[in-house]
Enzyme design. Sequence first.
Site, PDB file in Angstrom:
ATOM      1  CB  THR A 325      72.569  32.945  16.217  1.00  0.00           C
ATOM      2  OG1 THR A 325      70.655  32.649  16.858  1.00  0.00           O
ATOM      3  CG2 THR A 325      73.059  33.995  17.722  1.00  0.00           C
ATOM      4  CG  HIS A 377      86.918  38.215  28.694  1.00  0.00           C
ATOM      5  ND1 HIS A 377      88.375  38.232  27.722  1.00  0.00           N
ATOM      6  CD2 HIS A 377      87.897  39.990  28.201  1.00  0.00           C
ATOM      7  CE1 HIS A 377      89.294  38.568  27.809  1.00  0.00           C
ATOM      8  NE2 HIS A 377      88.583  40.463  28.461  1.00  0.00           N
TER       9      HIS A 377
END
Length: 406
Positions: A325, A377
């Site tokens: 993006t 994560h």
Amino acid sequence: MAEIKVPELAESITEGSIAQWVKKVGDRVEKGEFIVELETDKVNAEIISEEAGVLTQILAEEGDTVLVGQVIAVVEAGEGAAPAPAAPVAAAAAPQAAPAPVAAAPVVEETTGERVIASPAARKLAREKGIDLAAVSPVDPQGRVRVQDVAAHGTAPVAAPVAAAPKAVVAVDDSRVTIEKMSRRRQTIAKRLLEVKQSTAMLTTFNEVDMTNVMALRSRKKDQFFESTGSKLGFMSFFTKAVVAALKKYPYVNAQINGDEIHLNNFFDIGVAVSTEEGLVVPVVRDADRKNFAEIEDSIADLAKKARDKKLGLSDLQGGSFTITNGGVFGSLMSTPIMNGTQAGILGMHTIKKRPVEVNGEVEIRPMMYLALSYDHRIIDGKDSVGFLKTVKELLENPEDLLLNS
């Protein structure tokens, strides 16, 4: 007689909203002709008539929510420009009370004979307030009426006001707040972004890249590139190539979680976020690892044009293993992008800003860009996330390597 139904577009799409009728009751319709635009949470779809005839009934207004399989219009065979009138009462018959007419759905924008271009939200607000859209003065230079225009036009209904007993009320200045219903696509974007935030252990790491060499290489080669390929050489092909190379080196960034399993993708379908009037969409550049610079630039340009023209298909949006993006086109200096769907990572690009940096022990003014990698994560450790971003940085600062390896 042929019923126009909401088609089944994809397994995940069960409903949509009527965005715009391009035909009105009484219009002649040809087989295969586009008669209504349907807005779903993913794409806008053009619904056609399977039969030729006259559009005799419209069963759903613009802005209404409709389900897959629902009948929204009726087309009857015939050549006339209007639905057939009711059978006349015989002259010799005894006079009878005429049946009460069926009230048609109010259409306040057709008074001039010309169709007013307006957003679904504007049409709905106009119906609720009894405002003729043809009388509304739009701010948009292209003449599209928006909900703000309707709200600013006034709230007086068409019917004569009925006197009411005085009440103790607090005066409200309606001009202080403009209420606009979220589009179906905006609602879906909001829902999915919230789901990602709530269902992943999202973390963002940053780095910066010196864009000097990319900009110099692009400046030297852009004319030759255009002459040989017919494509414009932009920055996105460099970033896409760098991302693909980094994903090959750090495969968990190109993965996703499915239950208690990690699915490592062996393909490189790169989503490229595109801003449209209705919100952000992420069409996918398929097999980016197999495309050269020109093919990547062409793919991105084609997808961006389709997005702006509302021509993206479901196949353009589905899948994708990683997303890029670019908030830099709007001037963003730094951000923490939110991951797309079930993907494990997204790279945020930002505006190029000249600032002092240390180069070989000297302070120089260089065109610098901050990079942000948001990642899940749960499956990507700090070592891989930092290594991925460092690899992207190193490749962009040595762009000849990208060209040689493409």
